[in-house]
Design a protein around this motif. Structure first.
Motif, mmCIF file in Angstrom:
data_model
loop_
_atom_site.group_PDB
_atom_site.id
_atom_site.type_symbol
_atom_site.label_atom_id
_atom_site.label_comp_id
_atom_site.label_asym_id
_atom_site.label_seq_id
_atom_site.Cartn_x
_atom_site.Cartn_y
_atom_site.Cartn_z
ATOM 1 N N ILE A 232 0.789 -1.151 -0.122
ATOM 2 C CA ILE A 232 -0.196 -0.003 -0.091
ATOM 3 C C ILE A 232 0.825 1.305 -0.054
ATOM 4 C CG2 ILE A 232 -1.665 1.472 1.425
ATOM 5 C CD1 ILE A 232 -2.865 -1.252 2.258
ATOM 6 N N VAL A 233 1.870 1.341 0.663
ATOM 7 C CA VAL A 233 2.811 2.429 0.576
ATOM 8 C C VAL A 233 3.365 2.591 -0.408
ATOM 9 C CG1 VAL A 233 4.961 3.383 2.099
ATOM 10 C CG2 VAL A 233 2.972 2.347 3.228
ATOM 11 N N GLY A 234 3.831 1.584 -1.333
ATOM 12 C CA GLY A 234 4.692 1.577 -2.537
ATOM 13 C C GLY A 234 6.161 1.043 -2.428
ATOM 14 N N VAL A 235 6.454 0.467 -1.241
ATOM 15 C CA VAL A 235 7.904 0.122 -1.071
ATOM 16 C C VAL A 235 8.344 -1.024 -1.937
ATOM 17 C CG1 VAL A 235 9.576 -0.700 0.763
ATOM 18 C CG2 VAL A 235 7.821 0.758 1.313
ATOM 19 N N PRO A 236 9.213 -0.851 -2.828
ATOM 20 C CA PRO A 236 9.833 -1.922 -3.559
ATOM 21 C C PRO A 236 10.174 -3.176 -3.010
ATOM 22 C CG PRO A 236 11.659 -0.286 -3.364
ATOM 23 C CD PRO A 236 10.347 0.201 -2.639
ATOM 24 N N VAL A 262 15.253 -4.079 8.157
ATOM 25 C CA VAL A 262 15.699 -3.858 6.605
ATOM 26 C C VAL A 262 14.562 -3.297 5.972
ATOM 27 C CG1 VAL A 262 15.819 -5.602 4.643
ATOM 28 C CG2 VAL A 262 16.833 -6.224 7.076
ATOM 29 N N ALA A 263 13.117 -3.362 6.066
ATOM 30 C CA ALA A 263 12.106 -3.097 5.499
ATOM 31 C C ALA A 263 11.979 -1.623 5.632
ATOM 32 C CB ALA A 263 10.704 -3.713 6.138
ATOM 33 N N VAL A 264 12.167 -1.009 6.771
ATOM 34 C CA VAL A 264 12.544 0.554 7.122
ATOM 35 C C VAL A 264 13.471 1.079 6.270
ATOM 36 C CG1 VAL A 264 12.856 2.401 8.763
ATOM 37 C CG2 VAL A 264 11.283 0.241 9.280
ATOM 38 N N LEU A 265 14.838 0.462 6.224
ATOM 39 C CA LEU A 265 15.949 0.654 5.530
ATOM 40 C C LEU A 265 15.549 0.967 4.087
ATOM 41 C CD1 LEU A 265 18.888 1.789 5.602
ATOM 42 C CD2 LEU A 265 19.456 -0.639 5.238
ATOM 43 N N LEU A 277 8.970 6.180 7.815
ATOM 44 C CA LEU A 277 8.091 6.440 9.228
ATOM 45 C C LEU A 277 6.816 5.644 9.193
ATOM 46 C CD1 LEU A 277 8.906 10.026 10.087
ATOM 47 C CD2 LEU A 277 9.981 8.083 10.917
ATOM 48 N N ILE A 278 6.191 5.762 8.003
ATOM 49 C CA ILE A 278 4.867 4.978 7.895
ATOM 50 C C ILE A 278 5.078 3.655 8.163
ATOM 51 C CG2 ILE A 278 2.789 4.449 6.432
ATOM 52 C CD1 ILE A 278 3.030 7.324 5.214
ATOM 53 N N VAL A 279 6.197 3.297 7.408
ATOM 54 C CA VAL A 279 6.350 1.583 7.492
ATOM 55 C C VAL A 279 6.853 1.106 8.835
ATOM 56 C CG1 VAL A 279 8.262 -0.119 6.560
ATOM 57 C CG2 VAL A 279 7.239 1.309 4.900
ATOM 58 N N LEU A 280 7.600 2.039 9.492
ATOM 59 C CA LEU A 280 8.046 1.699 10.839
ATOM 60 C C LEU A 280 6.615 1.617 11.818
ATOM 61 C CD1 LEU A 280 10.123 1.347 13.329
ATOM 62 C CD2 LEU A 280 10.145 3.963 13.322
ATOM 63 N N ALA A 281 5.667 2.512 11.651
ATOM 64 C CA ALA A 281 4.587 2.547 12.417
ATOM 65 C C ALA A 281 3.740 1.214 11.890
ATOM 66 C CB ALA A 281 3.455 3.623 11.980
ATOM 67 N N ILE A 282 3.817 0.786 10.765
ATOM 68 C CA ILE A 282 2.990 -0.436 10.312
ATOM 69 C C ILE A 282 3.642 -1.854 11.000
ATOM 70 C CG2 ILE A 282 2.587 -1.842 8.415
ATOM 71 C CD1 ILE A 282 2.283 0.144 6.422
ATOM 72 N N ILE A 283 5.042 -1.847 11.041
ATOM 73 C CA ILE A 283 5.836 -2.671 11.565
ATOM 74 C C ILE A 283 5.432 -2.790 13.171
ATOM 75 C CG2 ILE A 283 8.188 -3.778 12.005
ATOM 76 C CD1 ILE A 283 8.711 -2.785 9.158
ATOM 77 N N VAL A 284 5.416 -1.503 13.774
ATOM 78 C CA VAL A 284 5.484 -1.733 15.207
ATOM 79 C C VAL A 284 4.055 -2.290 15.696
ATOM 80 C CG1 VAL A 284 5.110 -0.194 17.255
ATOM 81 C CG2 VAL A 284 6.909 0.065 15.720
#
Length: 367
Positions: A232-236, A262-265, A277-284
């Motif tokens: 959804i965020v569009g991360v490769p 790794v995902a946040v990086l 930061l959005i990915v970090l919030a999702i993972i947390v």
């Protein structure tokens, strides 16, 4: 101070210390023997772990009237096809998005240089170039060791393939002949060992199977939810990151931190700080759901190990044997807990029941 009691305490302490030293010596010899036999032990361990995952469908087919060899063959082929399919699904996205990821890394490095050149660091280009030249020089100096590392890496890959093939064959034989192992083992052991060893083995198998299957279920839920969030965020590299999340679930606590890092990086390098930061919030959020909802529901706290014990076991296993130690630390700790619980059961004093004389005396005693 009583000299008699002091001597008795010293004798008891010396005897206990000598017994502990013998136990530690036995453990050291056992670990040394296992290390010398690691080329055989490691495929055996991997085969057992894979068997815990594939035994439920095999048991289902056998209960439906399938012959043991046919059921084991069907499940082994299906497992191999699933693994090959997952590898193909990982390799294709990585190959197609590697150029995009490389460009993102280059852009990220440029952004870091620009940030370092501004306040409050105010690091000039000359200092950055000097550090870069130093790194290049060290890399050139270590070229010989790098070649050795590549050769070692190729050897590691070959050993990994041999281990995988052996583990696959062992899994097939475990699925086919596993239920006959404990009765055979009981017939080979003398006296009380014929009862104790098969009982501990059965309990250890149940605990190991519960751990592996529960971690696989929790890891699958984490991978699906985090993968959807990254998509959804569009991360490769969504699919490889989801698979990494699933695999990392087998290393409790530390594995989740590594996969999240790794995902946040990758989100930071490819999409920028906001998406990172959005990915970090999702993972947390997913990790909180895992710790408070998924894991208690699926595992039902079946291992009986405190989170601190798990963390210490993973840390100790990683320091002693690297990635392999981290993967095996929690199952080994759980098996040790099973053995210790059985030993405590056998050493526990039987409850004292009042005899007929005691009950009569109690009834006749004046109130």
């Amino acid at each position: 101070m009583s000299s008699t009691k002091a001597r008795a305490a010293l004798r008891t302490s010396a005897r206990a210390s000598a017994e502990l030293l013998l136990i530690f010596l036995m453990l050291a010899v056992t670990l040394w023997v296992l290390g010398r036999m690691w080329s055989v032990v490691w495929p055996l361990v991997v085969g057992l772990l894979l068997t815990t995952l594939t035994w439920p469908p095999t048991r289902f087919l056998r209960r439906r009237g399938w012959k043991p060899a046919l059921a084991a063959s069907a499940v082994t082929v299906l497992f191999l096809l699933v693994v090959l399919g997952v590898v193909a699904l990982i390799a294709v996205p990585v190959a197609s998005q590697s150029g995009e990821l490389t460009d993102g890394v280059s852009d990220g490095i440029q952004k870091l240089r620009e940030w370092a050149a501004g306040p409050p660091l105010n690091i000039g280009d000359a200092q950055i170039n000097k550090a870069f030249d130093t790194a290049v020089s060290r890399a050139q100096d270590g070229l010989g060791s790098m070649v050795g590392t590549v050769v070692t890496g190729v050897s590691t890959v070959v050993n990994g393939l041999v281990t995988a093939v052996l583990a696959l064959f062992l899994m097939f034989f475990f699925l086919k002949d596993g239920p006959r192992f404990l009765p055979w083992l009981a017939r080979q052991l003398p006296g009380r060992l014929a009862t104790d060893v098969p009982t501990v083995a059965a309990r250890s198998w149940d605990t190991l199977g519960a751990f592996v299957r529960s971690q696989a279920a929790v890891g699958l839920l984490d991978a699906v939810l985090i993968g959807l969030g990254l998509w959804i965020v569009g991360v490769p590299l969504v699919l490889p990151l989801a698979v990494l999340t699933f695999v990392s679930a087998f290393v409790p606590i530390i594995g989740a931190l590594f996969a999240g890092f790794v995902a946040v990086l990758i989100a930071l390098v490819s999409n920028g700080l906001t998406d990172a930061l959005i990915v970090l919030a999702i993972i947390v959020g997913v990790q909180q759901l895992e710790g408070n909802v998924f894991q208690p529901m699926i595992q039902s706290r079946g291992l009986g190990l405190h989170a601190a014990v798990i963390l210490l076991a993973v840390t100790l296993g990683g320091s002693l044997a690297g990635v392999v130690g981290s993967l095996l630390a929690v199952p080994i700790a759980a098996l040790i807990a099973v053995v210790w619980a059985y030993v405590r059961e056998q050493l526990r004093e039987p409850p004292s029941h009042p005899g007929p004389d005691d009950s009569t005396a109690g009834a006749a005693a004046p109130s």
